[in-house]
Design an enzyme around this catalytic site. Sequence first.
Site, PDB file in Angstrom:
ATOM      1  N   ARG A  94      -8.353   2.460   3.706  1.00 18.59           N
ATOM      2  CA  ARG A  94      -7.187   3.347   3.641  1.00 18.59           C
ATOM      3  C   ARG A  94      -7.402   4.333   2.487  1.00 18.59           C
ATOM      4  O   ARG A  94      -6.751   4.243   1.445  1.00 18.59           O
ATOM      5  CB  ARG A  94      -5.893   2.542   3.420  1.00 18.59           C
ATOM      6  N   ARG A  97       0.808  -1.207   0.000  1.00 23.53           N
ATOM      7  CA  ARG A  97       0.000   0.000   0.000  1.00 23.53           C
ATOM      8  C   ARG A  97       0.844   1.261   0.000  1.00 23.53           C
ATOM      9  O   ARG A  97       0.492   2.267  -0.607  1.00 23.53           O
ATOM     10  CB  ARG A  97      -0.887  -0.056   1.248  1.00 23.53           C
ATOM     11  N   ILE A 131      -7.010   6.234  15.084  1.00 24.16           N
ATOM     12  CA  ILE A 131      -6.456   6.307  13.724  1.00 24.16           C
ATOM     13  C   ILE A 131      -7.137   5.267  12.827  1.00 24.16           C
ATOM     14  O   ILE A 131      -7.642   5.597  11.754  1.00 24.16           O
ATOM     15  CB  ILE A 131      -4.922   6.079  13.720  1.00 24.16           C
ATOM     16  N   ARG A 170       7.923  -7.820   6.648  1.00 28.43           N
ATOM     17  CA  ARG A 170       7.713  -6.522   5.984  1.00 28.43           C
ATOM     18  C   ARG A 170       8.319  -5.397   6.816  1.00 28.43           C
ATOM     19  O   ARG A 170       8.733  -4.378   6.265  1.00 28.43           O
ATOM     20  CB  ARG A 170       6.203  -6.246   5.824  1.00 28.43           C
ATOM     21  N   CYS A 229      -7.069  -2.346   3.368  1.00 28.40           N
ATOM     22  CA  CYS A 229      -6.231  -3.452   3.827  1.00 28.40           C
ATOM     23  C   CYS A 229      -6.816  -3.944   5.137  1.00 28.40           C
ATOM     24  O   CYS A 229      -7.825  -3.420   5.613  1.00 28.40           O
ATOM     25  CB  CYS A 229      -4.776  -3.041   3.954  1.00 28.40           C
ATOM     26  N   ASP A 271       0.794   2.242  15.619  1.00 30.60           N
ATOM     27  CA  ASP A 271       1.643   1.105  15.243  1.00 30.60           C
ATOM     28  C   ASP A 271       2.239   0.387  16.454  1.00 30.60           C
ATOM     29  O   ASP A 271       2.941  -0.614  16.297  1.00 30.60           O
ATOM     30  CB  ASP A 271       2.772   1.564  14.300  1.00 30.60           C
TER      31      ASP A 271
HETATM   32  N1  EPU Z   1      -7.029   8.982   5.911  1.00 38.29           N
HETATM   33  C1  EPU Z   1      -8.118   9.523   5.259  1.00 38.29           C
HETATM   34  N2  EPU Z   1      -7.927  10.048   4.015  1.00 38.29           N
HETATM   35  C2  EPU Z   1      -6.701  10.071   3.420  1.00 38.29           C
HETATM   36  C3  EPU Z   1      -5.599   9.531   4.094  1.00 38.29           C
HETATM   37  C4  EPU Z   1      -5.790   8.981   5.349  1.00 38.29           C
HETATM   38  O1  EPU Z   1      -9.227   9.512   5.765  1.00 38.29           O
HETATM   39  O2  EPU Z   1      -6.606  10.578   2.297  1.00 38.29           O
HETATM   40  C5  EPU Z   1      -7.206   8.422   7.245  1.00 38.29           C
HETATM   41  C6  EPU Z   1      -6.825   6.940   7.305  1.00 38.29           C
HETATM   42  O3  EPU Z   1      -7.891   6.114   6.889  1.00 38.29           O
HETATM   43  C7  EPU Z   1      -6.466   6.770   8.762  1.00 38.29           C
HETATM   44  C8  EPU Z   1      -5.835   8.122   9.109  1.00 38.29           C
HETATM   45  O4  EPU Z   1      -6.319   9.044   8.131  1.00 38.29           O
HETATM   46  O5  EPU Z   1      -7.635   6.623   9.515  1.00 38.29           O
HETATM   47  C9  EPU Z   1      -4.324   8.138   9.107  1.00 38.29           C
HETATM   48  O6  EPU Z   1      -3.834   7.608   7.906  1.00 38.29           O
HETATM   49  P1  EPU Z   1      -2.427   7.994   7.322  1.00 38.29           P
HETATM   50  O7  EPU Z   1      -2.616   8.501   5.931  1.00 38.29           O
HETATM   51  O8  EPU Z   1      -1.679   8.859   8.274  1.00 38.29           O
HETATM   52  O9  EPU Z   1      -1.704   6.578   7.233  1.00 38.29           O
HETATM   53  P2  EPU Z   1      -0.680   6.109   6.146  1.00 38.29           P
HETATM   54  O10 EPU Z   1       0.165   7.254   5.739  1.00 38.29           O
HETATM   55  O11 EPU Z   1      -1.380   5.340   5.113  1.00 38.29           O
HETATM   56  C10 EPU Z   1       1.277   5.567   7.795  1.00 38.29           C
HETATM   57  C11 EPU Z   1       2.105   4.363   8.135  1.00 38.29           C
HETATM   58  C12 EPU Z   1       1.257   3.378   8.907  1.00 38.29           C
HETATM   59  C13 EPU Z   1       0.751   4.073  10.171  1.00 38.29           C
HETATM   60  C14 EPU Z   1      -0.027   5.341   9.800  1.00 38.29           C
HETATM   61  C15 EPU Z   1      -0.479   6.136  10.996  1.00 38.29           C
HETATM   62  C16 EPU Z   1       3.664   4.286   6.311  1.00 38.29           C
HETATM   63  C17 EPU Z   1       4.159   3.575   5.108  1.00 38.29           C
HETATM   64  N3  EPU Z   1       2.592   3.762   6.900  1.00 38.29           N
HETATM   65  O12 EPU Z   1       0.198   5.088   6.998  1.00 38.29           O
HETATM   66  O13 EPU Z   1       2.135   2.319   9.269  1.00 38.29           O
HETATM   67  O14 EPU Z   1      -0.091   3.205  10.879  1.00 38.29           O
HETATM   68  O15 EPU Z   1       0.805   6.181   8.980  1.00 38.29           O
HETATM   69  O16 EPU Z   1       0.605   6.502  11.777  1.00 38.29           O
HETATM   70  O17 EPU Z   1       4.250   5.262   6.732  1.00 38.29           O
HETATM   71  C18 EPU Z   1       2.712   0.148   9.939  1.00 38.29           C
HETATM   72  O18 EPU Z   1       3.907   0.492   9.861  1.00 38.29           O
HETATM   73  O19 EPU Z   1       2.346  -0.925  10.466  1.00 38.29           O
HETATM   74  C19 EPU Z   1       1.682   1.026   9.392  1.00 38.29           C
HETATM   75  C20 EPU Z   1       0.457   0.624   9.096  1.00 38.29           C
END
Ligand code: EPU
Length: 432
Positions: free
Chosen positions: A121, A92, A331, A401, A116, A309
């Site tokens: 997401r 993702r 989150i 991962r 996922c 996390d």
């Molecule tokens: N969200 C929205 N709209 C968007 C984007 C996000 O509603 O356009 C929501 C998501 O559904 C969620 C919240 O906002 O409820 C936060 O999502 P965020 O975009 O911050 O998550 P991400 O960038 O997809 C990263 C980490 C995740 C971690 C989250 C939160 C990476 C590659 N992944 O995901 O890491 O949980 O930030 O801190 O940086 C992990 O490492 O196990 C993992 C899942």
Amino acid sequence: MDVVRIQGGRELSGTVTISGAKNASLPMLAATLLTRETCTLRNVPDLSDVRFMVEILRHHGATVENPAPGVWQVTAREIQPRTPYELVRKMRASICLVGALVGRLRTADIALPGGCVIGPRPIDLHLKGLARLGCEVSHKNGCVIVDAAKARGGYVFMGGRHGSTVTGTVNLLMAAVLTPGVTRIDSAACEPEIENLCQMLRTMGARIDGAGSPVLTVTGVTQLHGCEHTVLPDRIEAGTYLLAGAITGGDVTVNGAVTEHLGAFLDKLDEAGVAVEHTGAKAIRVRGNRGHWRPVDIITLPHPGFATDLQAQFSALLALIPGISLITERIYPNRFMHVPELQRMGADIAIEGATAIVKGGAPLTGAPVMASDLRASAALILAGLAASGETWVQRIYHLDRGYEQFDKRLASLNAGIERLPASAMPKDYREE
Ligand code: EPU
């Protein structure tokens, strides 16, 4: 497929050194596409997600070398803008290529990743942000197509119902650094990985103010150049090892962690009665302190709040602490896939909406369990370390991962843990 077998009940002791952060390495690898020149990244963890991101960079036309452990050199002289579904669906986080492609090529055509196991997401905030910069965003056949030919700096509010977005902020930053004019990103994610990415982008020649704060101001430049950059330590990996020490009533020191990145987490460990000590500039020691454990309530929030996390892994500890602890997910409201498996090991946890009610204190017993995602895998292994008897964790490809040599490092801390082929597992435990 491999499985992990754990003989529980041993106290962990010793020191473990933390690797570079997965969630910084992935956007940084994507950021190398922003320039024709060579970027060298150091302290990159050896993880399947990293190898996968490298595969995607090569697909886009970059030359990628790995001259030494933890060092990756990327040269992206000529690249193409299309990322197909068969690549995006495997990881993702590949969505963070959108910003890099828009920045460099002024266009991107990337398959949408979908949800996922930890919940939906969406990327609506990423796309809203790009549209605010004047990008034309359209959808076709499951792909999102961004045309940034007319993009100019502007004001973007990145907050959503769950707070800021980490990868959304990454995408906006990477698009804005090469977009003419000034872009102000409000409610930007403040995670340390974003701050570290800003440092890398600045080394490449980007003009960014406010790194580490919720207001980022980016003044577009016409081109970026190569860089050398060292990835910050993985705070989630650090927290997981600290929990391994705590849950087994052991004595574990993590080296190389940045204490300030773990503020809310360490505060909760302390509140739970675990002895936490800062034994050096970058060394944190925990002693399990079992007789002093107290239940605690946790709410996951964007940084500097308690990291989602680390929620699953902390749940395993709370399952053993006598009394009632509440864990609320702000989150990912459905990120409780580890709970049914912990229940199979004897944990008393009920889910009520986005809250897990943990009636802690019952002893855990070993069982065959199934990992559903990266952090759930770590949680089940921690539970297995504290349980009596034997625990078998299946689907550990999730673990690979995000944790470098997790089983080997735990074994070096005296854990009874082994990685084995699935055929070594008792027949009635195996998934067909
Ligand atoms: N969200 C929205 N709209 C968007 C984007 C996000 O509603 O356009 C929501 C998501 O559904 C969620 C919240 O906002 O409820 C936060 O999502 P965020 O975009 O911050 O998550 P991400 O960038 O997809 C990263 C980490 C995740 C971690 C989250 C939160 C990476 C590659 N992944 O995901 O890491 O949980 O930030 O801190 O940086 C992990 O490492 O196990 C993992 C899942």
